[in-house]
Design an enzyme around this catalytic site. Structure first.
Site, short mmCIF file in Angstrom:
data_model
loop_
_atom_site.label_atom_id
_atom_site.label_comp_id
_atom_site.label_asym_id
_atom_site.label_seq_id
_atom_site.Cartn_x
_atom_site.Cartn_y
_atom_site.Cartn_z
N GLY A 120 -12.99 -13.81 7.97
CA GLY A 120 -13.56 -12.49 7.75
C GLY A 120 -13.03 -11.46 8.74
O GLY A 120 -12.56 -10.39 8.35
N ALA A 121 -13.08 -11.82 10.01
CA ALA A 121 -12.64 -10.88 11.04
C ALA A 121 -12.57 -11.60 12.37
O ALA A 121 -13.03 -12.73 12.49
CB ALA A 121 -13.61 -9.71 11.14
N MET A 122 -12.00 -10.92 13.37
CA MET A 122 -11.80 -11.55 14.67
C MET A 122 -12.09 -10.58 15.80
O MET A 122 -11.62 -9.44 15.79
CB MET A 122 -10.35 -12.07 14.74
CG MET A 122 -10.00 -12.76 16.03
SD MET A 122 -11.04 -14.24 16.28
CE MET A 122 -11.14 -14.25 18.05
N GLU A 123 -12.82 -11.09 16.79
CA GLU A 123 -13.41 -10.26 17.84
C GLU A 123 -12.51 -10.00 19.05
O GLU A 123 -13.03 -9.74 20.15
CB GLU A 123 -14.69 -10.94 18.33
CG GLU A 123 -14.50 -12.26 19.12
CD GLU A 123 -14.63 -13.53 18.29
OE1 GLU A 123 -14.43 -13.48 17.06
OE2 GLU A 123 -14.94 -14.58 18.88
N GLU A 146 -18.65 -8.86 14.88
CA GLU A 146 -17.48 -8.85 15.78
C GLU A 146 -17.77 -8.01 17.01
O GLU A 146 -17.40 -8.36 18.12
CB GLU A 146 -16.23 -8.35 15.05
CG GLU A 146 -15.88 -9.10 13.77
CD GLU A 146 -15.87 -10.61 13.89
OE1 GLU A 146 -15.59 -11.14 14.99
OE2 GLU A 146 -16.17 -11.28 12.87
N HIS A 153 -19.86 -9.85 19.52
CA HIS A 153 -19.10 -10.85 20.27
C HIS A 153 -18.62 -10.30 21.61
O HIS A 153 -18.29 -11.08 22.51
CB HIS A 153 -17.87 -11.29 19.48
CG HIS A 153 -18.08 -12.48 18.60
ND1 HIS A 153 -18.71 -13.63 19.02
CD2 HIS A 153 -17.67 -12.74 17.31
CE1 HIS A 153 -18.71 -14.53 18.03
NE2 HIS A 153 -18.10 -14.01 16.98
N GLU A 196 -20.82 -18.46 18.26
CA GLU A 196 -20.97 -18.14 16.83
C GLU A 196 -22.42 -18.17 16.35
O GLU A 196 -22.87 -17.26 15.68
CB GLU A 196 -20.09 -19.06 15.98
CG GLU A 196 -18.58 -18.85 16.20
CD GLU A 196 -18.10 -17.41 16.01
OE1 GLU A 196 -18.85 -16.59 15.43
OE2 GLU A 196 -16.98 -17.10 16.45
N1 TRP Z 1 -14.34 -15.74 15.68
C1 TRP Z 1 -14.25 -15.29 14.32
C2 TRP Z 1 -15.66 -14.85 13.94
O1 TRP Z 1 -16.49 -15.59 13.55
C3 TRP Z 1 -13.79 -16.35 13.39
C4 TRP Z 1 -12.34 -16.37 13.10
C5 TRP Z 1 -11.60 -15.34 12.71
C6 TRP Z 1 -11.48 -17.47 13.11
N2 TRP Z 1 -10.33 -15.75 12.45
C7 TRP Z 1 -10.23 -17.05 12.69
C8 TRP Z 1 -11.63 -18.79 13.43
C9 TRP Z 1 -9.14 -17.91 12.56
C10 TRP Z 1 -10.56 -19.65 13.32
C11 TRP Z 1 -9.32 -19.22 12.89
O2 TRP Z 1 -16.01 -13.76 14.16
ZN ZN Z 2 -18.03 -14.92 15.10
#
Ligand code: TRP
Ligand code: ZN
Length: 865
Positions: free
Chosen positions: A263-266, A300, A303, A322
């Site tokens: 979905g997205a990354m922090e 995000e 986080h 998480e």
């Molecule tokens: N830390 C991210 C979230 O939950 C999760 C995530 C985003 C992720 N991209 C990823 C985990 C790629 C593993 C691989 O907000």
């Molecule tokens: Zn997360």
């Protein structure tokens, strides 16, 4: 040939600290799609005995220098994954120079190209595809980044932290520097470079600090970033008000990318998002999209404190960031929207996905103690059950002690890489309670069941509850210990009020079942009538409740309930047993008493339309699965349809009345309007459930006139199962109207795959717009089919299994994480009736015989174990 070797696993008990610290690192990128040069300079200090080992995968090594001196080949050893330097001083500077090829990175981990732009994804282990580094979350450094790139192709250069020097070179290239003052692990590193449109805004923190905000999207789409921006500002404000946490840099950027595994990354100061969770225009986004954007932007952003400032010591602690951050985003949504509606939606998701996972071969504890592939650990259990455990903790120790514990956590662990033990220590301090038994929840897989029997003594006005908990065996864990289960409870008088038991307040109490069995005596005022027990209110604990209540008693309970969650849940329980009754009695008509009670509940809650809409949603097939073994998904789906049709017939004139009213205008994506639309779309769905030619005509007229995507898509979804011309018309009209908008076309694929046959899913996977390199598109066909269309996926002819196996086989060489995730859809295979079960087993075994990625082999081995 069958592979018998199970992938090696990494174990929690084997954790050892990294024997070096790297306070600072300077990264210098010369960006080129095919050959990006990465020069890394790190200052290293020994802190314990041990070898100096760096992770690095698919890197072309040009040079290594130690304290300025180039190393010879004999000074180090190197394999596909690691670089070891044989002897190093206690303090030194190491410089590496590598070349990588982002253009060939189809796994979308590391530095890759999406839509002609550079972007990165480093969680969990992507950084090792960028440079040599101890790629583990407990090594935290201050990152300085410099990059240069062709200015005309990549005018915008972004990384973590705040911008520093930038300028032009004479050869058409330009450069930019970014500095992140907060030490961070490598998984939070990010880099984006390309041409974007930006939606900008600013925020002033509670400390008076100014923050520049930017949402970077495809050219021409800036206004579609407005909702994400509003959500970001709301998140920043909420974390200040709810948890006293302010943002800590002068810049916060979000970049939307179309090709993304999650979905997205922090990433610190530079969140990277799947564009599906950023872009929303009034015409093309549904209310569910607006809601998801708000919640994921919040997630995000949150986080930044729970994940970034305080990170995880190792990946076994993933739930530390998480589970906690999901809890925080759920609370955020509850505060912005309707708390009971949010709770119901969260529990629906939990039951459909996490309870299913916990009941199958992929079950694992919220904090596992071993794993084969880290990417397979981003599960419903870690995220959703992890969040439920935080929620249960708030019930167990009370919200005040929880808030106090959170402040202790933020104060004491800021800047560290922590563990679940560290976290729980804070709540022990805050509450004065020993939480060691509560931590068993983290070590044990499986969903506990709580059996409740009641005995009423009218002479003494005492209600005696006998409670018993049990957790079924899960893979590798046969012996389950009792966990503390905090059950919110109330005694209902049947007239809309509560009866106070001794020691309760406002007629509510918390029963903590912390032993296998427990007897609780509730003393009521003398002369009380037998009360009705309302239990696990607001779903205070993630358990199954097992009570011997007749339908009449359940209906009476639903009518007396004061907790909206339990009103909904009582109807869910009734609907579930009715669906099973219909499954076992194919000739029997649906129960009139239940239908009319449910329809009455919908009508009487029309003033809270979002809640009324949820009442019309019958339990999901994936959830019904858990209550039968063996199970026939097609039969279940059929029984569910019969019940839905009966509900639709009862509510037919209400549906006509509601749909004759105009949709709210002008359109606003707020919760109030979304609630009204959700009842409208519920009525659209029930109209479709009638399955008559007249219904198809009505739906087509509604489709043609639909004033927004929420209703347009609801009509399309409802028309897809019809076999009439309206279906084809709607499918092609929708396609023609939206063919240039990939996010909408993803939905177009998903509504068809989610309701069609295996043949339909295969046809969609051969469509000209199907694209194996785009995870959203792959999921719009494969996940929609395998995860939401269980009757077709598990059809007896095995064709459903074959389609998914074929897509996974095609996907695996390019994107193992995606392929592995698709195959988790087989997780319930052992529960299937014999014919589909045999097909599933054959399919899984034939996949296992193919030579697939480590991620995929890990899922297959566990599924078949
Ligand atoms: N830390 C991210 C979230 O939950 C999760 C995530 C985003 C992720 N991209 C990823 C985990 C790629 C593993 C691989 O907000
Ligand atoms: Zn997360």
């Amino acid at each position: 040939m069958l592979r018998t070797d199970t992938p090696v696993s990494i174990k929690l008990e084997e954790y050892t600290p990294y024997p070096f610290e790297i306070d600072e690192v300077a990264l210098d990128f010369s960006l080129d799609p095919k050959a990006t040069r990465v020069k890394t300079k790190m200052k290293v200090r020994r802190t314990a005995d041990g070898a100096f080992v760096l992770d690095g995968v698919k890197l072309t090594l040009n040079e290594i220098r130690l304290n300025g001196k180039a190393l010879r080949d004999s000074d180090y050893t190197r394999d596909d994954e690691k670089l070891t330097i044989k002897t190093v001083p206690d303090e030194f500077t190491l410089e590496t120079d590598v070349t990588i090829d982002p253009s060939s990175n189809t796994a979308l981990s590391g530095l890759y190209i999406s839509g002609g732009r550079f972007c990165s994804q480093c969680e969990a282990t992507g950084f090792r595809y960028i440079t040599y580094w101890p790629d583990r979350p407990d090594v935290m450094s201050r990152f300085h980044v410099r990059m240069d790139a062709d200015k005309s192709k990549y005018p915008i250069l972004l990384s973590n932290g705040t911008p520093g020097d930038s300028g032009d070179h004479s050869d058409g290239r330009h450069y930019a520097e970014w500095d992140d003052p907060h030490p961070k692990p490598s998984y939070l590193f990010a880099l984006c470079a390309g041409d974007y449109d930006v939606w900008r805004d600013t925020f002033t923190t509670m400390n008076g600090d100014h923050v520049d905000l930017g949402v970077y999207v495809d050219k021409g789409q800036a206004t579609s970033a407005e909702w994400a921006m509003e959500s970001l500002k709301a998140s920043m404000k909420w974390d200040e008000e709810r948890f006293a946490r302010a943002y800590d840099l002068g810049v916060f950027n979000i970049v939307a990318v179309r090709d993304f595994n999650f979905g997205a990354m922090e990433n610190k100061g530079l969140n990277i998002f799947n564009s599906a969770y950023v872009l929303a225009s009034q015409e093309s986004a549904t209310d569910a999209d607006f809601e998801a954007i708000e919640s994921i932007v919040g997630h995000e952003y949150f986080h930044n404190w729970t994940g970034n400032r305080i990170t995880c010591r190792d990946w076994f602690q993933l739930c530390l960031k998480e589970g906690l951050t999901v809890f925080r985003d759920q609370e955020f949504s509850s505060d912005l929207r309707s708390r009971p509606v949010q709770r119901i939606k969260d529990v629906m998701g939990l039951r459909a996905r996490q309870f299913a996972e916990d009941a199958g071969p992929l079950a694992h504890p919220v904090r596992p103690d071993k794993y084969g592939s880290i990417e397979n650990l981003y599960t419903a259990t870690v995220y959703s059950k992890g969040a439920e455990l935080i929620r249960a903790l708030t019930v167990l120790i009370g919200m005040d002690a929880f808030d106090k514990g959170m402040q202790i956590y933020f104060d004491e662990f800021d800047g560290t890489a922590s563990t679940i033990e560290d976290f729980y220590g804070c709540f022990e301090k805050a509450s004065g309670k020993d939480l060691s038994q509560f931590r068993r929840w983290y070590a044990q897989a499986g969903t506990p069941s709580v059996r409740i029997d009641e005995d009423w003594n009218g002479d003494t006005s005492t209600l005696t509850l006998s409670l018993r908990q049990s957790t079924p065996a899960t893979p590798g864990e046969t012996d389950k210990q009792p966990v503390p289960i905090p059950l919110r409870a109330a005694l209902l008088d049947g007239k809309g009020g509560h009866i106070d038991a001794d020691g309760w307040q406002n007629g509510e109490g918390v029963i903590v079942l912390d032993t296998e069995t427990k007897t609780v005596e509730l003393k009521l005022p003398q002369g009380s009538d037998k009360p009705l027990l309302s239990v696990n209110r607001q779903f205070s604990a993630p358990v199954h409740i097992d009570r011997d209540l007749s339908n009449e008693q359940l209906l009476e309970l639903a009518a007396s309930e004061t907790d909206p969650f339990n009103i909904w849940d009582n109807f869910q329980t009734l609907a579930r047993s009715e669906i099973f009754r219909l499954l076992d009695n194919p000739q029997s008509p649906p129960d009139e008493a239940l239908i009319s009670a449910l329809a009455d509940a919908v009508r009487s809650n029309e003033s809270d339309p979002a809640f009324a809409a949820l009442l019309t949603v019958l339990p999901d097939i994936g959830e019904l699965f858990q209550h039968r073994d063996p199970v026939d998904p097609a039969g279940l789906s059929d029984a569910r349809k019969r019940l839905r049709k009966a509900l639709g017939e009862n509510l037919k004139s209400d549906a006509e009345r509601i749909l004759a009213e105009p949709s709210p205008a002008p359109f606003e994506p707020n919760a109030e309007q979304a609630g009204i639309r959700s009842l409208r779309t519920a009525m659209i769905g029930l109209t479709g459930a009638l399955d008559t030619p007249d219904a198809a005509r009505k739906l087509k007229a509604l489709f043609d006139a639909a004033p927004n995507m929420t209703e347009s898509l609801a009509c399309l979804r409802t028309l897809v199962p019809f076999k009439t011309s309206e279906r084809e018309d709607a499918i092609s009209t929708f396609y023609e109207r939206w063919k240039d908008n990939p996010l909408v076309i993803d939905k177009w694929f998903a509504v068809q795959a989610g309701q069609g046959t295996a043949e339909d899913a295969r046809r969609l996977s051969e469509h000209q717009d199907f694209d194996l390199s785009n995870p959203n598109r792959v999921r719009s066909v494969a996940a929609a089919f395998a995860m939401t269309n269980l009757a077709a996926f598990h059809a007896r002819d095995g064709e459903g299994h074959k389609v998914i196996a074929d897509i996974a086989l095609d996907t695996d060489p390019r994107n193992p994480a995606l392929a592995a995730r698709l195959l988790t859809s087989f997780e319930q295979w052992r529960k299937l009736e014999p014919v589909a079960k045999a097909s599933a087993e054959r399919t899984l075994k034939s996949l296992q015989a193919a030579s697939l990625s480590k991620n995929t082999m890990d899922i297959l081995a566990r599924a078949l174990d």
